[in-house]
Scaffold this motif. Structure first.
Motif, PDB file in Angstrom:
ATOM      1  N   THR A   1       0.850  -1.187   0.000  1.00  0.00           N
ATOM      2  CA  THR A   1       0.000   0.000   0.000  1.00  0.00           C
ATOM      3  C   THR A   1       0.884   1.235   0.000  1.00  0.00           C
ATOM      4  O   THR A   1       1.818   1.331   0.795  1.00  0.00           O
ATOM      5  N   ALA A   2       0.592   2.133  -0.876  1.00  0.00           N
ATOM      6  CA  ALA A   2       1.390   3.362  -0.949  1.00  0.00           C
ATOM      7  C   ALA A   2       1.177   4.182   0.316  1.00  0.00           C
ATOM      8  O   ALA A   2       0.072   4.199   0.872  1.00  0.00           O
ATOM      9  N   PRO A   3       2.231   4.850   0.822  1.00  0.00           N
ATOM     10  CA  PRO A   3       2.078   5.697   2.011  1.00  0.00           C
ATOM     11  C   PRO A   3       1.035   6.786   1.770  1.00  0.00           C
ATOM     12  O   PRO A   3       0.905   7.300   0.657  1.00  0.00           O
ATOM     13  N   ASP A   4       0.322   7.097   2.786  1.00  0.00           N
ATOM     14  CA  ASP A   4      -0.702   8.144   2.714  1.00  0.00           C
ATOM     15  C   ASP A   4      -0.047   9.474   3.088  1.00  0.00           C
ATOM     16  O   ASP A   4       0.279   9.689   4.253  1.00  0.00           O
ATOM     17  N   PRO A   5       0.163  10.390   2.136  1.00  0.00           N
ATOM     18  CA  PRO A   5       0.838  11.663   2.447  1.00  0.00           C
ATOM     19  C   PRO A   5       0.089  12.483   3.493  1.00  0.00           C
ATOM     20  O   PRO A   5       0.694  13.160   4.314  1.00  0.00           O
ATOM     21  N   ALA A   6      -1.236  12.430   3.446  1.00  0.00           N
ATOM     22  CA  ALA A   6      -2.019  13.216   4.413  1.00  0.00           C
ATOM     23  C   ALA A   6      -1.774  12.713   5.833  1.00  0.00           C
ATOM     24  O   ALA A   6      -1.610  13.492   6.767  1.00  0.00           O
ATOM     25  N   ARG A   7      -1.748  11.376   5.975  1.00  0.00           N
ATOM     26  CA  ARG A   7      -1.504  10.812   7.309  1.00  0.00           C
ATOM     27  C   ARG A   7      -0.107  11.152   7.786  1.00  0.00           C
ATOM     28  O   ARG A   7       0.108  11.479   8.947  1.00  0.00           O
ATOM     29  N   ARG A   8       0.865  11.056   6.856  1.00  0.00           N
ATOM     30  CA  ARG A   8       2.240  11.369   7.220  1.00  0.00           C
ATOM     31  C   ARG A   8       2.361  12.839   7.621  1.00  0.00           C
ATOM     32  O   ARG A   8       3.034  13.182   8.595  1.00  0.00           O
ATOM     33  N   SER A   9       1.687  13.719   6.892  1.00  0.00           N
ATOM     34  CA  SER A   9       1.743  15.147   7.201  1.00  0.00           C
ATOM     35  C   SER A   9       1.117  15.446   8.556  1.00  0.00           C
ATOM     36  O   SER A   9       1.645  16.244   9.333  1.00  0.00           O
TER      37      SER A   9
ATOM     38  N   VAL B   1      11.831  15.972  12.169  1.00  0.00           N
ATOM     39  CA  VAL B   1      11.525  16.474  10.827  1.00  0.00           C
ATOM     40  C   VAL B   1      12.594  17.490  10.431  1.00  0.00           C
ATOM     41  O   VAL B   1      13.375  17.943  11.273  1.00  0.00           O
ATOM     42  N   GLY B   2      12.611  17.854   9.173  1.00  0.00           N
ATOM     43  CA  GLY B   2      13.507  18.906   8.716  1.00  0.00           C
ATOM     44  C   GLY B   2      12.898  20.264   9.022  1.00  0.00           C
ATOM     45  O   GLY B   2      11.668  20.411   9.048  1.00  0.00           O
ATOM     46  N   LYS B   3      13.735  21.266   9.263  1.00  0.00           N
ATOM     47  CA  LYS B   3      13.176  22.579   9.602  1.00  0.00           C
ATOM     48  C   LYS B   3      12.401  23.186   8.440  1.00  0.00           C
ATOM     49  O   LYS B   3      11.516  24.003   8.645  1.00  0.00           O
ATOM     50  N   GLN B   4      12.700  22.734   7.195  1.00  0.00           N
ATOM     51  CA  GLN B   4      11.931  23.222   6.047  1.00  0.00           C
ATOM     52  C   GLN B   4      10.476  22.771   6.146  1.00  0.00           C
ATOM     53  O   GLN B   4       9.568  23.452   5.641  1.00  0.00           O
ATOM     54  N   THR B   5      10.253  21.639   6.798  1.00  0.00           N
ATOM     55  CA  THR B   5       8.874  21.164   7.001  1.00  0.00           C
ATOM     56  C   THR B   5       8.115  22.135   7.894  1.00  0.00           C
ATOM     57  O   THR B   5       6.940  22.439   7.655  1.00  0.00           O
TER      58      THR B   5
END
Length: 199
Positions: free
Chosen positions: A5-13, A47-51
């Motif tokens: 299953t592809a990662p869910d970007p919304a969940r990751r965010s 996380v990266g500070k750019q996030t």
């Protein structure tokens, strides 16, 4: 055949956002706002500070969001209308006093207050997401009391709000004394006497 299953970007965010807010709340309590850095928040959150900069323009904005998330203030403001105006006002002033008296939150509150006073963008956020909703629900409760004859027909609702919240924040800002339920109750009683409340 193994299915992936592809990662869910919304969940990751959302997971990253929650980690950032938790890290900001923890760090501002530990080191204070002045020593807090975006780099430290990013490191603790993993996380990266750019996030962080993708979602917030400054560390003040991150801390403000962390404060709202921790207290579940945004969208959750309500004032009971039981018909007993004094009891209903105590129901909101007591927890407000308790929050202001909480040593774990005091540094965060003071940091946010300083940022709000010096950053017009943050002030606009504070008004829209915290202060104005609180004033609106309080004004509506007072308007209901006025219509029920518990307050005089010419009661200035905005002045009434200032009589309720102003002294509480004055005492907190200048560290003039304890902030507890007894003080909140005395403040409600004094404000209602000043307003000439019926009963």
């Amino acid at each position: 055949m193994r299915r992936t299953t592809a990662p869910d970007p919304a969940r990751r965010s959302e997971r990253s956002r929650a980690a950032i807010l938790t890290a900001a709340a923890e760090l501002v309590a530990e080191v204070g706002f002045g020593k807090l850095t975006i780099e430290a928040i990013a490191a603790r959150a993993g996380v990266g500070k750019q996030t962080i900069y993708r979602w917030w323009p400054s560390k003040g904005a991150v801390v403000f969001d962390a404060f709202l998330a921790a207290g579940e203030h945004e969208g959750g403001l309500a004032l009971p209308d039981t018909g007993d105006l004094a009891a209903d006002l105590r129901a909101v002033l007591r927890p407000t006093a308790a929050e202001l008296a909480d040593p774990a939150l005091d540094r965060t509150y003071r940091a946010i207050t300083s940022e709000v006073l010096n950053d017009p963008a943050m002030f606009a956020e504070y008004r829209a997401r915290l202060l104005d909703p609180l004033l609106d629900v309080t004004r509506e409760r007072l308007r209901s009391a006025r219509e029920a004859g518990q307050l005089a027909p010419d009661t200035d609702l905005d002045l009434a709000i200032e009589l309720l919240y102003g002294p509480l924040h004055y005492r907190w800002l200048h560290r003039l004394g304890p902030l507890d339920e007894a003080h909140a109750d005395r403040l409600v009683d004094a404000a209602l006497r000043a307003l000439g409340a019926a009963g």
